[in-house]
Design a protein around this motif. Structure first.
Motif, PDB file in Angstrom:
ATOM      1  N   ILE A  63       0.863  -1.076  -0.038  1.00  0.00           N
ATOM      2  CA  ILE A  63      -0.057   0.163   0.122  1.00  0.00           C
ATOM      3  C   ILE A  63       0.865   1.192  -0.006  1.00  0.00           C
ATOM      4  O   ILE A  63       1.654   1.280   0.732  1.00  0.00           O
ATOM      5  CB  ILE A  63      -0.866   0.022   1.241  1.00  0.00           C
ATOM      6  N   ASP A  64       0.561   2.138  -0.952  1.00  0.00           N
ATOM      7  CA  ASP A  64       1.344   3.460  -1.214  1.00  0.00           C
ATOM      8  C   ASP A  64       0.628   4.464  -0.490  1.00  0.00           C
ATOM      9  O   ASP A  64       1.191   5.467   0.193  1.00  0.00           O
ATOM     10  CB  ASP A  64       1.743   3.761  -2.684  1.00  0.00           C
ATOM     11  N   ASP A  65      -0.643   4.677  -0.649  1.00  0.00           N
ATOM     12  CA  ASP A  65      -1.243   6.034  -0.019  1.00  0.00           C
ATOM     13  C   ASP A  65      -1.571   5.862   1.273  1.00  0.00           C
ATOM     14  O   ASP A  65      -1.882   5.035   1.808  1.00  0.00           O
ATOM     15  CB  ASP A  65      -2.474   6.345  -1.211  1.00  0.00           C
ATOM     16  N   LYS A  66      -1.658   7.125   1.858  1.00  0.00           N
ATOM     17  CA  LYS A  66      -1.846   7.439   3.344  1.00  0.00           C
ATOM     18  C   LYS A  66      -3.016   7.053   3.833  1.00  0.00           C
ATOM     19  O   LYS A  66      -3.169   5.981   4.750  1.00  0.00           O
ATOM     20  CB  LYS A  66      -1.597   8.955   3.566  1.00  0.00           C
ATOM     21  N   LYS A  67      -4.330   7.193   2.813  1.00  0.00           N
ATOM     22  CA  LYS A  67      -5.560   6.851   3.295  1.00  0.00           C
ATOM     23  C   LYS A  67      -5.818   5.129   3.317  1.00  0.00           C
ATOM     24  O   LYS A  67      -6.123   4.833   4.357  1.00  0.00           O
ATOM     25  CB  LYS A  67      -6.647   7.270   2.386  1.00  0.00           C
ATOM     26  N   SER A  68      -5.225   4.659   2.293  1.00  0.00           N
ATOM     27  CA  SER A  68      -5.129   3.049   2.370  1.00  0.00           C
ATOM     28  C   SER A  68      -4.449   2.465   3.611  1.00  0.00           C
ATOM     29  O   SER A  68      -4.944   1.448   4.124  1.00  0.00           O
ATOM     30  CB  SER A  68      -4.693   2.588   1.017  1.00  0.00           C
ATOM     31  N   ARG A  69      -3.234   3.043   3.880  1.00  0.00           N
ATOM     32  CA  ARG A  69      -2.741   2.580   4.882  1.00  0.00           C
ATOM     33  C   ARG A  69      -3.413   2.727   6.351  1.00  0.00           C
ATOM     34  O   ARG A  69      -3.477   2.038   7.219  1.00  0.00           O
ATOM     35  CB  ARG A  69      -1.331   3.280   5.306  1.00  0.00           C
TER      36      ARG A  69
END
Length: 187
Positions: A63-69
């Motif tokens: 996972i790259d994006d902050k929201k997904s993390r």
């Protein structure tokens, strides 16, 4: 240190699989827990591609994006809380998540609902119901002990919630599971 966030790591077996793949690729890490791998150094783009190429077929995703993390961290915290801890804590879920993720619960709740299409509370209840099913199948604890282990205020509340989600009472669910099993002499 570099933290890599991995989607769909939900159990100890997942941790073992990811650990095995990292070792096969010769990637050094200091720790692995649900959804997170702490690497000793930042990965090159080739190393990252190699890792993704082995993880994706196994059902994992970097996972790259902050929201997904954040979403993944919410899920992993709930899974850990329900499935991997004998939680006698009387803290409510909003306090636990806010503390663990260092964000206001309203932000976490709105983000989770926006991205997942369900509430954190419904996700938490679904995880608890899965744990109840598992414990019923194991047949080692009474319903009262299960209610106590999962911090239900009463057996009646557990039973009502179980029926609301599954359409079955816990005893009916257990009976159906037992009816499906064949005796050893019939196998």
């Amino acid at each position: 240190m570099n933290i890599l966030f991995v989607k769909n790591m939900v159990c100890n077996r997942c941790i073992m699989v990811v650990q095995d793949e990292l070792e096969k690729l010769g990637m050094d890490f200091t720790s692995i827990k649900l959804g997170e791998v702490t690497l000793t150094k930042e990965l090159t783009s080739d190393e990252r591609n190699s890792l993704e190429n082995v993880l994706v077929p196994l059902g994992f995703e970097v996972i790259d994006d902050k929201k997904s993390r954040i979403i993944e961290k919410i899920k992993n915290t709930i899974i850990d809380l329900v499935h991997h801890q004998d939680n006698d804590s009387k803290n409510n879920l909003s306090d636990i998540l806010s503390k663990e993720l260092n964000h206001d619960y309203n932000y976490l709740s709105n983000l989770f609902s926006e991205v997942e299409g369900t509430t954190i509370e419904k996700y938490f209840i679904a995880q608890k119901i899965e744990k109840i099913k598992e414990l019923l199948v194991y047949d080692e604890l009474s319903l009262s002990e299960i209610a106590d282990r999962l911090n239900y205020s009463s057996v009646a509340y557990l039973s009502n919630q179980f029926k609301k989600v599954t359409g079955l009472t816990p005893s009916h669910f257990k009976q159906i599971r037992e009816d499906r099993r064949k005796p050893l002499d019939k196998v």
